[in-house]
Write an enzyme that holds these catalytic residues in place. Structure first.
Site, PDB file in Angstrom:
ATOM      1  N   GLU A 257       0.901  -1.218   0.260  1.00  0.00           N
ATOM      2  CA  GLU A 257       0.349  -0.193  -0.116  1.00  0.00           C
ATOM      3  C   GLU A 257       0.910   1.546   0.288  1.00  0.00           C
ATOM      4  OE1 GLU A 257      -2.163   0.348   3.252  1.00  0.00           O
ATOM      5  OE2 GLU A 257      -2.607   2.394   3.644  1.00  0.00           O
TER       6      GLU A 257
ATOM      7  N   ASP B 174      -0.830  -0.854   5.935  1.00  0.00           N
ATOM      8  CA  ASP B 174      -1.248  -0.575   7.483  1.00  0.00           C
ATOM      9  C   ASP B 174      -1.045  -1.125   8.414  1.00  0.00           C
ATOM     10  OD1 ASP B 174       0.984   1.201   6.030  1.00  0.00           O
ATOM     11  OD2 ASP B 174      -0.441   2.873   5.597  1.00  0.00           O
TER      12      ASP B 174
ATOM     13  N   ASP C 257      -3.906  -0.507  10.812  1.00  0.00           N
ATOM     14  CA  ASP C 257      -4.195   1.281  10.779  1.00  0.00           C
ATOM     15  C   ASP C 257      -6.114   0.012  10.161  1.00  0.00           C
ATOM     16  OD1 ASP C 257      -4.322   1.449   7.941  1.00  0.00           O
ATOM     17  OD2 ASP C 257      -3.522   3.684   9.209  1.00  0.00           O
TER      18      ASP C 257
ATOM     19  N   ASP D 178      -7.083   2.142   7.534  1.00  0.00           N
ATOM     20  CA  ASP D 178      -7.468   2.172   6.379  1.00  0.00           C
ATOM     21  C   ASP D 178      -6.185   1.531   5.900  1.00  0.00           C
ATOM     22  OD1 ASP D 178      -8.556   4.524   6.481  1.00  0.00           O
ATOM     23  OD2 ASP D 178      -6.897   5.882   6.453  1.00  0.00           O
TER      24      ASP D 178
END
Ligand code: 0R9
Length: 636
Positions: free
Chosen positions: A430, A503, A505, A507
């Site tokens: 990403e 990541d 998180d 998102d």
């Protein structure tokens, strides 16, 4: 044609029957079951001709256990008056002279005729015995033939009952049909039912004797013709609209009848007939129908503004998927072509059929058929989208052995050196910055990096052609090398492990979900084979004095910190780590953790789960992310 009054002069005398017994295959195709059944079709065709001329309403076919076949019609009765040239009864000429049936002259018989059109004399020549009975002028005539020759001259007696008609009873010759004389009642039934649809109102009865010796009769009669045939063919399918579009009419000397529906699938089912003969290979009549359907739909769609500006015309091919159509034409001198003579060759028929079909459909779409038009256009546009998607899928397959090894690979891909899929790994990363770290930190011998920019397309909400037109999806497919859909070929896969690295998180979890959805939908085999993984970067870097550790969960953190004092650093993005840290924590096979993404459920269920979870509801999607993480298998 129906007003024709036979006087014996339209019979053309061509040749004798000895040739038929010498080379039966030339006249009936073969002497196996096909040729044997051909005898029935020839005799039934003569009765059907009489029905088409408007004089016959009932035909019966009786299959006797002794191999005899009796065909009866209630027409005018075969002419029995003396033939002007031959000076014998006309019915005798019909039965003993090849091609003496009027079909090859220019008189009564312009329609029907068997596939070979050889007539009753061929049946007579190939029968051990044939009996003919004619009822006309208040008398009953009879005559018997053996292997084509007259055995008992024509004789008559006053009729006991009123009415007219013809009966032919024949016993196929075992000297000719050496493989056996066994008729298949199912085959005869199918053909009689077919004729009942193609000649609306005509009644056809099949009589057989069952194992118990009882006579079983079944009658086929249909007033609605090919419309009823279409409805029968649509049994067990899902039509896109109620009812059937059906019209009949004349175009010059060609009689045209067509009926169609659209079904909820991708197959075209075109059943075409010329003079009641199935034309499995289509031909000029089918070409005329297709051209008219395409033109009528496009013009009506434009008038109704169903096609957006710049959308272009609907192609004929896009109107074929889901089409169930019966087309029946009757014309004076059909020319059959092709290997099995199943294709109509008459050039003038294309225009004749096309004119009639176009006129009928244009009127229909402009009036009560507006709703149906909309459904047809929708279906065609979705077919077009699928076709374009398939084209894109083809374009995404890098051609085998074409030029350089890297030809066609996406520019953003930092490929690995190894060409062995067993050891090669592709990291789909990403963001460009994390991609940069991964490129620097990787082991280039076997690790390839493909950075993705931002969120990728939600494949649940896009059509296949849109999905494949998406640049990021295209890059993934090109890098993998194995194609998609019908072009999928796992042997061309370039990497044994495909690692989604996002990541740690919310998102990142979302992007991972989108990518997994993409794999489920587009490349399910890669998931079921266990080739797709999710990388697991650490959540924390914690230090207690000189003891520095990477921690991958809150539990690990709690355990490590305990009651002591520790400095804790939270890592949210991959980009926050140096290339060395990324290698050490997430990419190095020695100490990394990869979660293998598996489909434990069957593929359909997996699809269903995705359907539910990738919809607009936020809660289920969040649940999916958690559930997914919990179900995932661990693999180092
Ligand atoms: C049971 C199978 N039926 C037949 O073979 C059959 C042939 C046939 C026929 C006529 C009527 N019914 C028939 N059944 C017919 C009669 C007349 C004119 N044309 C046709 C008439 O009465 O004027 N014919 C088939 C061929 C011919 N008649 C002929 F015209 F060649 F003689």
């Amino acid at each position: 044609m129906s007003g024709f009054n036979y006087d014996g002069s339209s019979i053309r005398v061509l040749e004798g029957l000895a040739a038929v017994r010498m080379r039966p295959g030339m006249y009936i195709g073969d002497t196996g079951p096909r040729g044997l059944h051909h005898l029935i079709w020839e005799i039934v065709d003569n009765s059907v001709d009489e029905a088409l001329a408007g004089y016959c309403t009932e035909i019966s076919v009786a299959l006797a256990p002794d191999g005899g076949v009796t065909v009866t019609d209630d027409g005018r009765g075969m002419p029995v008056d003396p033939h002007p040239q031959k000076r014998v009864p006309t019915c005798q000429v019909i039965m003993t002279v090849l091609h003496a049936g009027g079909k090859f002259g220019d008189g009564a018989y312009t329609v029907s005729g068997g596939l070979h059109g050889v007539g009753a004399s061929v049946v007579n020549a190939l029968s051990e015995k044939l009996e003919l009975f004619v009822r006309r002028d208040g008398r009953e005539y009879s005559m018997t033939f053996m292997r084509g020759d007259v055995f008992k001259e024509l004789s008559s007696k006053p009729a006991k009952t009123p009415g007219t008609g013809t009966t032919v009873r024949f016993y196929p010759d075992p000297l000719i049909f050496k493989t056996g004389i066994v008729f298949d009642p199912k085959l005869v039934e199918r053909r009689l039912r077919e004729i009942s649809y193609l000649v609306p109102g005509l009644s056809l009865t099949l009589e057989t004797v069952n194992a118990e010796g009882e006579t079983v009769r079944e009658t086929f009669m249909n007033k609605d013709g090919i419309e009823a045939m279409t409805n029968r063919l649509a049994k067990n399918t899902t039509p896109l609209f109620e009812g059937t579009v059906a019209f009949t009419g004349n175009s010059g000397d060609t009689e045209v009848a067509f009926a169609f529906k659209y079904l909820d699938d991708y197959t075209e089912r075109m059943y075409s007939f010329v003079n009641l003969i199935p034309t499995a290979e289509g031909g000029t009549h089918v070409a005329g129908f297709r051209a008219a359907l395409t033109r009528a739909v496009n013009e009506a769609a434009k008038t109704e503004k169903l096609l957006k500006a710049g959308e272009g015309n609907i192609l004929g091919d896009d109107l074929r998927e889901g089409l169930l159509c019966v087309l029946s034409v009757k014309l004076p001198n059909p020319q059959f072509e092709g290997q099995t003579k199943g294709k109509l060759g008459n050039g003038e028929t294309t225009g004749a059929v096309s004119t009639l079909v176009y006129d009928k459909l244009s009127y229909f779409f402009a009036n009560e058929g507006g709703g149906i038009l909309r459904i047809i256009v929708d279906k065609a546009l979705s077919t077009r989208r699928a076709r374009e998607a398939a084209k894109r899928a083809k374009e995404l397959v890098r051609s085998k052995g074409s030029g350089a090894r890297d030809a066609g690979l996406p520019g953003k891909l930092a490929d690995c050196i190894s060409r062995k899929p067993a050891e090669a790994e592709l990291f789909i990363v990403e963001g460009d910055s994390a991609g940069g770290s991964a490129k620097q930190g990787r082991d280039r011998k076997f690790q390839a990096i493909l950075p993705l920019r931002g969120k990728i397309l939600n494949v649940e909400k896009a059509s296949l052609d849109k999905i494949l037109a998406n640049a990021e999806v295209g890059n993934i497919v090109k890098a993998l090398g194995c194609g998609v859909g019908s072009e999928f070929d796992v042997s061309r896969l370039r990497y044994g492990k495909i690692v989604v690295m996002t990541d740690a998180d919310v998102d990142g979890a979302h992007i991972r979900t989108l990518l997994l959805t993409l794999f489920y939908r587009l490349l399910p085999q890669l998931v079921s084979e266990g080739r797709v993984y999710a990388a697991q970067p650490p959540l924390y870097r914690a230090a207690k004095g000189k003891d520095v550790r990477w921690l991958y969960s809150d539990g690990e953190l709690r355990e490590f910190v305990g009651r002591g004092k520790a400095s804790v650093q939270r890592y949210k993005g991959l980009g926050e780590m140096s290339p060395e840290q990324l290698w050490e924590t997430t990419m190095n096979p020695e100490n990394r953790t990869l979660r293998r993404i598996g489909v434990t459920e069957c593929a359909a269920e997996a699809g269903e789960i995705i359907d539910i979870l990738m919809g607009d509801a936020v809660g289920p999607r969040r649940d999916f992310i958690f559930a997914h993480a919990a179900e995932a298998e661990m693999d180092v």
